[in-house]
Design an enzyme around this catalytic site. Structure first.
Site, PDB file in Angstrom:
ATOM      1  N   SER A 134      -2.902 -35.841   6.771  1.00  0.00           N
ATOM      2  CA  SER A 134      -2.865 -35.454   8.178  1.00  0.00           C
ATOM      3  C   SER A 134      -3.873 -36.310   8.939  1.00  0.00           C
ATOM      4  O   SER A 134      -3.794 -37.530   8.886  1.00  0.00           O
ATOM      5  CB  SER A 134      -3.144 -33.959   8.332  1.00  0.00           C
ATOM      6  OG  SER A 134      -2.948 -33.543   9.673  1.00  0.00           O
ATOM      7  N   THR A 135      -4.830 -35.694   9.602  1.00  0.00           N
ATOM      8  CA  THR A 135      -5.782 -36.443  10.414  1.00  0.00           C
ATOM      9  C   THR A 135      -6.532 -37.471   9.571  1.00  0.00           C
ATOM     10  O   THR A 135      -7.118 -37.131   8.554  1.00  0.00           O
ATOM     11  CB  THR A 135      -6.794 -35.484  11.064  1.00  0.00           C
ATOM     12  OG1 THR A 135      -6.086 -34.439  11.722  1.00  0.00           O
ATOM     13  CG2 THR A 135      -7.671 -36.224  12.057  1.00  0.00           C
ATOM     14  N   HIS A 187       1.458 -35.850   8.765  1.00  0.00           N
ATOM     15  CA  HIS A 187       1.657 -35.122  10.017  1.00  0.00           C
ATOM     16  C   HIS A 187       1.649 -36.115  11.172  1.00  0.00           C
ATOM     17  O   HIS A 187       0.626 -36.727  11.476  1.00  0.00           O
ATOM     18  CB  HIS A 187       0.546 -34.099  10.227  1.00  0.00           C
ATOM     19  CG  HIS A 187       0.536 -33.019   9.202  1.00  0.00           C
ATOM     20  ND1 HIS A 187      -0.587 -32.259   8.936  1.00  0.00           N
ATOM     21  CD2 HIS A 187       1.510 -32.541   8.368  1.00  0.00           C
ATOM     22  CE1 HIS A 187      -0.303 -31.375   7.987  1.00  0.00           C
ATOM     23  NE2 HIS A 187       0.956 -31.527   7.635  1.00  0.00           N
ATOM     24  N   MET A 241      -6.894 -32.066   8.526  1.00  0.00           N
ATOM     25  CA  MET A 241      -7.417 -30.772   8.954  1.00  0.00           C
ATOM     26  C   MET A 241      -6.475 -29.656   8.521  1.00  0.00           C
ATOM     27  O   MET A 241      -5.257 -29.832   8.485  1.00  0.00           O
ATOM     28  CB  MET A 241      -7.588 -30.769  10.467  1.00  0.00           C
ATOM     29  CG  MET A 241      -8.209 -29.495  11.034  1.00  0.00           C
ATOM     30  SD  MET A 241      -8.587 -29.666  12.793  1.00  0.00           S
ATOM     31  CE  MET A 241      -9.969 -30.802  12.730  1.00  0.00           C
ATOM     32  N   ASP A 288      -2.512 -27.331   4.917  1.00  0.00           N
ATOM     33  CA  ASP A 288      -1.150 -27.682   4.523  1.00  0.00           C
ATOM     34  C   ASP A 288      -1.173 -28.559   3.275  1.00  0.00           C
ATOM     35  O   ASP A 288      -1.910 -29.536   3.209  1.00  0.00           O
ATOM     36  CB  ASP A 288      -0.439 -28.415   5.665  1.00  0.00           C
ATOM     37  CG  ASP A 288       1.038 -28.620   5.384  1.00  0.00           C
ATOM     38  OD1 ASP A 288       1.645 -27.750   4.723  1.00  0.00           O
ATOM     39  OD2 ASP A 288       1.590 -29.648   5.826  1.00  0.00           O
TER      40      ASP A 288
END
Length: 346
Positions: A160-161, A186, A278, A281
């Site tokens: 993600s991030t 993401h 973050m 997930d």
């Protein structure tokens, strides 16, 4: 609690004024200044020491990306890159901004007057203010590719991030005959095609957006498209990508958990990797993979831009071994190499 201090960098005074008004609708956010040129932005950062920066990547002076690159190299801080809702989402600049270390992208609304148009910007500022930004890593340890022979294992990666940069680092040293690899990052629908193209340019293996029914083959990396589908892997004898419509999972679509859970159900040799991001997930899906017999790796805290997803996975016992990003490629290939004499994770 102290308010989050934001510096808005944009060549348009109108945009600066709108951002100030919209951001300060949240009582926990204050815009401490605005800047219209890279020189003014540098001076403002020194003088105001903001917690978060919003940066139009086309302006000021069409030098937004150059400014971002220097900022993240010399004085890294949380940055939200701002792009046009019309053109920015399809522009490779947006993906490049993420690769340079931007926390996230905010698409400037075409109709800024519509209700809640700036809610995502305020949410991104709040998220960015909590992140720990690191100086850029050095080059990754070269991977032992010349004698690599895939052993049939599927590699599944979630991020993600901070994942854009991490994925480029991880995958760019994969050999041309790498194990079949599926990736959920993401990312909004507008960016995934550009990101797949960017990865393809960096990698010896072929990288593409996953399509429904695409067969998993060595030498190919499949990126989950953003939008209304989750990426899964299906099939016993002939394994293929499946794009499944459905609601968000853990607030995301595509979801890393959905990908990992689908592989855990295959009863096939696999390796799961969870990278910077973050939230949580992917943690439960990685645990399911490990329980099903897969090997699992997690990015360590020091090399993670945001140590969220890997932390949760590690704390619940889903991660067999944590590694710095610079050692991840070597570890993945050693686990998937048919000519290896052991199954070490090192």
């Amino acid at each position: 609690m102290k308010p989050i201090r934001v510096l808005v960098v944009d060549g348009s005074p109108t945009t600066c004024a709108v951002f100030k008004t919209e951001l300060e609708r949240d009582p926990g956010i204050i815009v401490v200044g605005t800047a219209s040129t890279p020189l003014a932005a540098r001076a403002a950062i020194i003088a105001l020491d903001p917690d978060v920066l919003t940066l139009d990547i086309r302006r000021p002076g069409k030098g937004g990306l150059s400014f971002l690159e220097k900022l993240m190299r010399l004085r890294p801080m949380p940055v939200i890159a701002v792009a046009s809702e019309i053109a920015g989402g399809r522009n490779a600049r947006s993906v490049q901004a993420l690769a340079l270390g931007a926390y996230d992208i905010f698409l400037k609304p075409e109709d800024g007057s519509r209700a809640h148009a700036y809610d995502p910007l305020r949410a991104r500022v709040r998220g960015a203010s909590k992140m720990r930004v690191l100086l850029r890593d050095g080059p990754a340890t070269p991977a032992p590719a010349p004698d690599f022979v895939p052993d049939g294992r599927i590699v599944a990666v979630g991020a993600s991030t901070g994942g854009v940069d991490a994925l480029i680092t991880l995958l760019s040293d994969f050999p041309e005959n790498c194990p079949p690899t599926v990736v959920t990052q993401h990312m909004p629908e507008a960016f995934t095609a550009s990101f797949a193209s960017r990865l393809d340019a960096h990698c010896a293996a072929a990288v593409q957006e996953a399509t429904n029914g695409a067969p998993l083959e060595p030498g190919r990396i499949y990126l989950a498209p953003g939008g209304s589908h989750h990426l899964e892997v299906m099939g016993r004898e002939r394994r293929v990508c499946r794009l499944r419509e459905g609601p968000t999972v853990n607030g995301h679509r595509p979801s890393v958990d959905v990908l990992f859970h689908s592989i855990a159900k295959l009863d096939a040799p696999a390796l799961g990797v969870i990278l910077t991001g973050m939230g949580d997930d992917g943690a439960r899906g990685l645990a399911a993979m490990r329980e099903a017999g897969a090997r699992t790796l997690g990015q360590d805290e020091e090399s993670s831009l945001v140590y969220g997803m890997p932390r949760v996975a590690h704390e619940m016992g889903a991660v067999e071994k944590q590694l710095p990003l610079s050692r991840m490629t070597r570890a993945v290939l050693e686990q998937c190499n048919a000519v290896s004499t052991s199954a070490r994770v090192a």
